[in-house]
Scaffold this motif. Structure first.
Motif, PDB file in Angstrom:
ATOM      1  N   UNK A  48       9.834   5.607  14.228  1.00  0.00           N
ATOM      2  CA  UNK A  48       8.481   5.469  14.756  1.00  0.00           C
ATOM      3  C   UNK A  48       8.475   4.663  16.057  1.00  0.00           C
ATOM      4  N   UNK A  49       7.325   4.543  16.663  1.00  0.00           N
ATOM      5  CA  UNK A  49       7.195   3.868  17.957  1.00  0.00           C
ATOM      6  C   UNK A  49       7.633   2.405  17.912  1.00  0.00           C
ATOM      7  N   UNK A  50       7.611   1.809  16.721  1.00  0.00           N
ATOM      8  CA  UNK A  50       8.034   0.411  16.604  1.00  0.00           C
ATOM      9  C   UNK A  50       9.555   0.258  16.608  1.00  0.00           C
ATOM     10  N   UNK A 102       6.350  -0.342   4.489  1.00  0.00           N
ATOM     11  CA  UNK A 102       5.906  -1.691   4.867  1.00  0.00           C
ATOM     12  C   UNK A 102       7.105  -2.554   5.266  1.00  0.00           C
ATOM     13  N   UNK A 103       8.182  -2.477   4.499  1.00  0.00           N
ATOM     14  CA  UNK A 103       9.372  -3.277   4.824  1.00  0.00           C
ATOM     15  C   UNK A 103       9.951  -2.888   6.185  1.00  0.00           C
ATOM     16  N   UNK A 104       9.956  -1.603   6.526  1.00  0.00           N
ATOM     17  CA  UNK A 104      10.448  -1.189   7.843  1.00  0.00           C
ATOM     18  C   UNK A 104       9.533  -1.729   8.937  1.00  0.00           C
ATOM     19  N   UNK A 105       8.213  -1.717   8.708  1.00  0.00           N
ATOM     20  CA  UNK A 105       7.285  -2.239   9.708  1.00  0.00           C
ATOM     21  C   UNK A 105       7.490  -3.749   9.909  1.00  0.00           C
ATOM     22  N   UNK A 106       7.942  -4.423   8.856  1.00  0.00           N
ATOM     23  CA  UNK A 106       8.218  -5.863   8.941  1.00  0.00           C
ATOM     24  C   UNK A 106       9.611  -6.153   9.495  1.00  0.00           C
ATOM     25  N   UNK A 107      10.352  -5.071   9.796  1.00  0.00           N
ATOM     26  CA  UNK A 107      11.692  -5.231  10.357  1.00  0.00           C
ATOM     27  C   UNK A 107      12.761  -5.533   9.326  1.00  0.00           C
ATOM     28  N   UNK A 108      12.446  -5.356   8.049  1.00  0.00           N
ATOM     29  CA  UNK A 108      13.426  -5.597   6.990  1.00  0.00           C
ATOM     30  C   UNK A 108      14.389  -4.414   6.926  1.00  0.00           C
TER      31      UNK A 108
END
Length: 169
Positions: A48-50, A102-108
């Motif tokens: 994703x863009x992040x 959610x964990x990927x969005x948090x960079x985990x």
């Protein structure tokens, strides 16, 4: 003797818990049995863009299919229809995917542990969906979720000790 579990006969919450363990444990075993065979990321490797993957490489088509099949089969001796088992697995996998997102969005990183986030969605969604059918109270559902958290942490260490899991939680 009728054993009570948060206000309900032990049978319904225990059956739900067994099916949740099957739904979430079989993908781990499938990874050891099949290795890289059929190891296709469910998100197709989408980033994703992040800069982080949608779910990550540990969420595979193989894992979801094995979960659906195994839980459908495990449901039969517990008195459920196979389709109920498959639905429980599907909801558990959707909860697991939500956690991974959610964990990927948090960079985990993939396969990292986030206590609660890793267990609550995948146990709560199926328990809520089967609340009426199983006659579960809010306390029963809380008990199932709590027991699932404890069981997952314990089984993770056991499976790691047996070299069936890459790392313990």
């Amino acid at each position: 003797m009728n054993i009570e579990f948060f206000g309900t006969a032990l049978e319904s919450p225990a059956k739900m818990l067994l099916l949740l363990v099957a739904a979430n444990g079989v993908p781990v075993l499938g990874k050891k049995i099949f290795g890289a065979t059929f190891d296709r990321p469910l998100d197709g490797g989408l980033t994703l863009r992040d800069g982080h993957p949608l779910f990550g490489p540990s969420k595979t088509v193989r894992g979801v299919l094995l979960s659906l099949a195994a839980t459908a089969l495990a449901a039969l001796p517990l008195g459920f229809d196979w389709s109920d088992g498959a639905l429980i697995a599907l909801l558990a996998m959707l909860g697991d995917l939500a956690s991974s997102f959610v964990k990927r969005r948090l960079g985990r990183p993939p396969s990292s542990m986030a206590l609660g986030l890793d267990q609550i969605p995948e146990s709560l969604l199926p328990a809520l969906a089967f609340k009426t059918r199983l006659g579960l109270t809010a306390w029963d559902i809380a008990g199932v979720v709590f027991a699932f958290i404890l069981l997952e942490l314990l089984l993770s260490r056991v499976l790691f000790g047996l070299r069936l899991r890459d790392r313990p939680y």
